[in-house]
Design an enzyme around this catalytic site. Structure first.
Site, mmCIF file in Angstrom:
data_model
loop_
_atom_site.group_PDB
_atom_site.id
_atom_site.type_symbol
_atom_site.label_atom_id
_atom_site.label_comp_id
_atom_site.label_asym_id
_atom_site.label_seq_id
_atom_site.Cartn_x
_atom_site.Cartn_y
_atom_site.Cartn_z
ATOM 1 N N THR A 101 -16.763 1.489 -11.541
ATOM 2 C CA THR A 101 -16.704 2.158 -10.037
ATOM 3 C C THR A 101 -15.727 1.799 -9.049
ATOM 4 O O THR A 101 -15.964 2.134 -8.018
ATOM 5 C CB THR A 101 -18.387 1.495 -9.572
ATOM 6 O OG1 THR A 101 -18.165 0.265 -9.296
ATOM 7 C CG2 THR A 101 -19.473 1.982 -10.277
ATOM 8 N N GLY A 102 -14.555 1.058 -9.583
ATOM 9 C CA GLY A 102 -13.644 0.863 -8.888
ATOM 10 C C GLY A 102 -12.781 2.010 -8.558
ATOM 11 O O GLY A 102 -12.752 3.054 -9.341
ATOM 12 N N MET A 111 -9.432 2.429 -9.824
ATOM 13 C CA MET A 111 -9.014 3.060 -11.033
ATOM 14 C C MET A 111 -10.038 3.039 -12.212
ATOM 15 O O MET A 111 -9.748 3.968 -13.152
ATOM 16 C CB MET A 111 -8.074 1.986 -11.591
ATOM 17 C CG MET A 111 -6.721 1.894 -10.706
ATOM 18 S SD MET A 111 -5.852 3.372 -11.062
ATOM 19 C CE MET A 111 -5.930 3.838 -12.853
ATOM 20 N N THR A 117 -4.578 -4.664 -14.658
ATOM 21 C CA THR A 117 -4.879 -5.853 -13.877
ATOM 22 C C THR A 117 -3.591 -6.575 -13.212
ATOM 23 O O THR A 117 -2.747 -6.838 -14.434
ATOM 24 C CB THR A 117 -5.948 -6.829 -14.221
ATOM 25 O OG1 THR A 117 -7.110 -6.016 -14.278
ATOM 26 C CG2 THR A 117 -6.219 -7.641 -13.070
ATOM 27 N N THR A 118 -3.257 -6.806 -12.031
ATOM 28 C CA THR A 118 -2.357 -7.762 -11.752
ATOM 29 C C THR A 118 -2.756 -8.935 -11.014
ATOM 30 O O THR A 118 -3.857 -9.032 -10.806
ATOM 31 C CB THR A 118 -1.291 -6.631 -11.014
ATOM 32 O OG1 THR A 118 -2.010 -6.271 -9.869
ATOM 33 C CG2 THR A 118 -0.607 -5.619 -11.767
ATOM 34 N N ALA A 141 0.159 -3.867 -18.623
ATOM 35 C CA ALA A 141 1.379 -3.169 -17.876
ATOM 36 C C ALA A 141 1.007 -3.404 -16.521
ATOM 37 O O ALA A 141 -0.357 -3.107 -16.020
ATOM 38 C CB ALA A 141 1.606 -1.965 -18.161
ATOM 39 N N ASN A 187 1.887 -1.116 -14.194
ATOM 40 C CA ASN A 187 2.037 0.245 -13.854
ATOM 41 C C ASN A 187 1.893 1.071 -15.097
ATOM 42 O O ASN A 187 2.863 0.881 -16.077
ATOM 43 C CB ASN A 187 3.225 0.508 -13.211
ATOM 44 C CG ASN A 187 3.155 1.682 -12.286
ATOM 45 O OD1 ASN A 187 2.979 2.887 -12.808
ATOM 46 N ND2 ASN A 187 3.168 1.599 -10.865
ATOM 47 N N PHE A 188 1.179 2.106 -15.272
ATOM 48 C CA PHE A 188 1.091 2.888 -16.302
ATOM 49 C C PHE A 188 1.752 4.583 -15.778
ATOM 50 O O PHE A 188 1.333 5.437 -16.642
ATOM 51 C CB PHE A 188 -0.284 3.239 -16.767
ATOM 52 C CG PHE A 188 -0.702 1.996 -17.642
ATOM 53 C CD1 PHE A 188 -0.513 1.813 -18.974
ATOM 54 C CD2 PHE A 188 -1.589 0.956 -16.965
ATOM 55 C CE1 PHE A 188 -1.069 0.849 -19.693
ATOM 56 C CE2 PHE A 188 -1.809 -0.106 -17.569
ATOM 57 C CZ PHE A 188 -1.850 -0.240 -18.948
ATOM 58 N N HIS A 199 1.451 -0.248 -0.584
ATOM 59 C CA HIS A 199 0.079 0.136 -1.111
ATOM 60 C C HIS A 199 -0.837 0.190 -0.126
ATOM 61 O O HIS A 199 -0.708 -0.309 1.004
ATOM 62 C CB HIS A 199 -0.247 -0.890 -2.288
ATOM 63 C CG HIS A 199 0.524 -0.618 -3.337
ATOM 64 N ND1 HIS A 199 1.931 -1.366 -3.697
ATOM 65 C CD2 HIS A 199 0.288 -0.121 -4.778
ATOM 66 C CE1 HIS A 199 2.262 -1.189 -4.981
ATOM 67 N NE2 HIS A 199 1.461 -0.298 -5.491
ATOM 68 N N LYS A 216 -5.367 -3.492 -1.360
ATOM 69 C CA LYS A 216 -4.660 -4.151 -2.418
ATOM 70 C C LYS A 216 -4.550 -5.687 -2.047
ATOM 71 O O LYS A 216 -4.107 -6.035 -0.932
ATOM 72 C CB LYS A 216 -3.495 -3.695 -2.838
ATOM 73 C CG LYS A 216 -2.623 -4.182 -3.970
ATOM 74 C CD LYS A 216 -1.308 -3.219 -4.267
ATOM 75 C CE LYS A 216 -0.621 -4.191 -5.611
ATOM 76 N NZ LYS A 216 -1.454 -4.086 -6.975
#
Length: 255
Positions: free
Chosen positions: A11-12, A14, A93-94, A116, A118-119, A148, A152
């Site tokens: 539900t986030g 992303m 995830t970062t 990664a 970023n995709f 962003h 974030k």
């Protein structure tokens, strides 16, 4: 072959995009989607399961891969669970600390793991050309600005850190300066880093190289989170069935 994919954090911001991206493809399908407190909710027609059942769902549904966009602690836990059950793990995830990164490395000894920041395929192209630009413009001042949305948590972004690593690997720099305040003249060899958080900006990264009476700006702007979800789905399909190891999105792009 249809690749079965488990999705965390469904539900986030992303998570919803990933469920939709996977459900819309013919080469993969949603094996399950979990959230901390689903309460019978559905995302793109997929009924959500409780995140507490993640380990059980890995055994019951036998997905080929899991896509994760949650938080550093939960992502590390999901990686460990996938390693124990032989399921490939993909995470965007970062904000991982050293222990979290070590958890991903350890999981990669048992299953294929792709992490990664970023995709977006365009970001990988940006990483590639930034290194070349730094090599071609030795001695030029370098600044990086990333923007962003206001929700974030980590700064600089994972993508910014990836770009900074590439910049430093291709030039002679003294270090990173995060923002400036008061009397703060630019030091030779420093890389200026600036993180903006505002509104609902999906993501923008700009590298500025200036010197010799000229200026070069290299910019990537994501206009929709769907681009990241599509890349993550590409990565999950690509990594399913591969040998254990730690992979990068560049491996997907370059093949």
């Amino acid at each position: 072959m249809t690749v079965g994919i488990g999705v965390t954090g469904a539900t986030g911001r992303m998570g919803r995009e990933v469920v939709a991206a996977v459900a819309d493809r013919e080469d993969c399908e949603v094996a399950f989607a979990v959230n901390r407190d689903p309460e019978g909710e559905r995302v793109d027609g997929v009924e959500l399961e409780a995140a507490a059942r993640f380990d059980a769902l890995l055994a019951e549904r036998e997905p080929d891969a899991v896509i994760d966009f949650t938080g550093p602690e939960s992502a590390a836990d999901y990686a460990r669970a996938c390693a124990e059950t032989g399921v490939a793990f993909v995470t965007g995830t970062t904000g991982f600390d050293d222990d979290g990164l070590a958890a991903l490395e350890d999981a990669g000894e048992e299953v294929p793991v792709l992490h990664a920041p970023n995709f977006a395929r365009g970001v990988q192209a940006l990483v590639n050309v930034v290194g070349q630009a730094v090599r071609n413009l030795p001695g030029y001042d370098v600044e990086l600005v990333e923007t962003h949305h206001n929700g974030k948590r980590d700064a600089p972004s994972g993508t910014a850190n990836r770009l900074l690593d590439e910049i430093e690997a291709n030039g002679d720099f003294a270090g990173r300066t995060h923002g400036r305040e008061g009397e703060a003249p630019r030091e030779d060899g420093e890389i200026g880093v600036h993180a903006l958080r505002a509104g609902n900006v999906t993501g923008e990264h700009e590298v500025v190289l200036a010197g010799n009476d000229e200026e070069v700006r290299l910019t990537h702007r994501a206009e929709d989170r769907g681009v990241f979800a599509a890349g993550a789905a590409d990565a999950a399909v690509w990594i399913a069935g591969r040998k254990a190891g730690n992979y990068d999105f560049a491996d997907v792009i370059d093949e």
